[in-house]
Design an enzyme around this catalytic site. Structure first.
Site, PDB file in Angstrom:
ATOM      1  N   HIS A  98       0.813  -1.221   0.000  1.00  0.00           N
ATOM      2  CA  HIS A  98       0.000   0.000   0.000  1.00  0.00           C
ATOM      3  C   HIS A  98       0.851   1.279   0.000  1.00  0.00           C
ATOM      4  O   HIS A  98       0.313   2.370  -0.185  1.00  0.00           O
ATOM      5  CB  HIS A  98      -0.946   0.014   1.204  1.00  0.00           C
ATOM      6  N   HIS A 156       1.821   6.896  -0.429  1.00  0.00           N
ATOM      7  CA  HIS A 156       0.963   6.082   0.442  1.00  0.00           C
ATOM      8  C   HIS A 156      -0.409   5.993  -0.226  1.00  0.00           C
ATOM      9  O   HIS A 156      -1.175   6.957  -0.209  1.00  0.00           O
ATOM     10  CB  HIS A 156       0.858   6.716   1.828  1.00  0.00           C
TER      11      HIS A 156
END
Length: 156
Positions: free
Chosen positions: A65, A80
């Site tokens: 992620h 992110h």
């Protein structure tokens, strides 16, 4: 006269197509309060996330992620993807590169299923952070609609 002493301006490119917004608008205090560094956020509209700078991939989280890339000149940028996406345990993310890989801005790093992430995570907004350890005096942010590899920040 002393132009050789001037710091070179470094460009940070968008890792994905989307809308660039102020980091302060992210609904997560870790990012909006700049606890991990300064930068911008992108509301992505495409599924491939790329390197925002030339450098080496220093970290890809096991859940895919988020990732960080460090330039040879002490600049480290983290991407992110989404908020609270670590809880997805890697579902919706496909790794396209590996830690230690040398990359150029625009090289694909992660493919994300934005529909899945939108349904199962808090948000798809993607902070692009210049780490606190980076050698940066100032950041010029460009808030607008971008395509991958458009400039979103200049750092000095």
């Amino acid at each position: 006269m002393f132009g050789f002493l001037k710091r070179k301006v470094r460009e940070i490119k968008s890792p994905v197509d989307g809308q660039v917004v102020a980091l302060e608008s992210v609904k997560d205090d870790v990012f909006s309060q700049k606890l991990v560094g300064d930068g911008v956020a992108i509301i992505p509209i495409s599924d491939v996330f790329t390197a925002p700078i030339d450098g080496v991939i220093t970290k890809i989280f096991s859940t895919n992620h988020a990732y960080s890339i460090k330039s040879p000149k002490d600049l480290e940028v983290m991407v992110h993807i989404g908020l609270e996406t670590v809880a997805l345990e890697g579902k919706g993310f496909e790794r396209l590169a590996n830690e230690g890989d040398e990359v150029k801005a625009g090289d694909p790093i992660i493919r994300a299923d934005l529909v899945y992430i939108r349904e199962h995570a808090k948000d798809i907004i993607t902070p692009v952070i210049i780490s606190d350890e980076s050698d940066v005096k100032s950041i010029d942010k460009r808030l607008n609609i971008v395509k991958s590899q458009d400039m979103i920040m200049e750092v000095n």
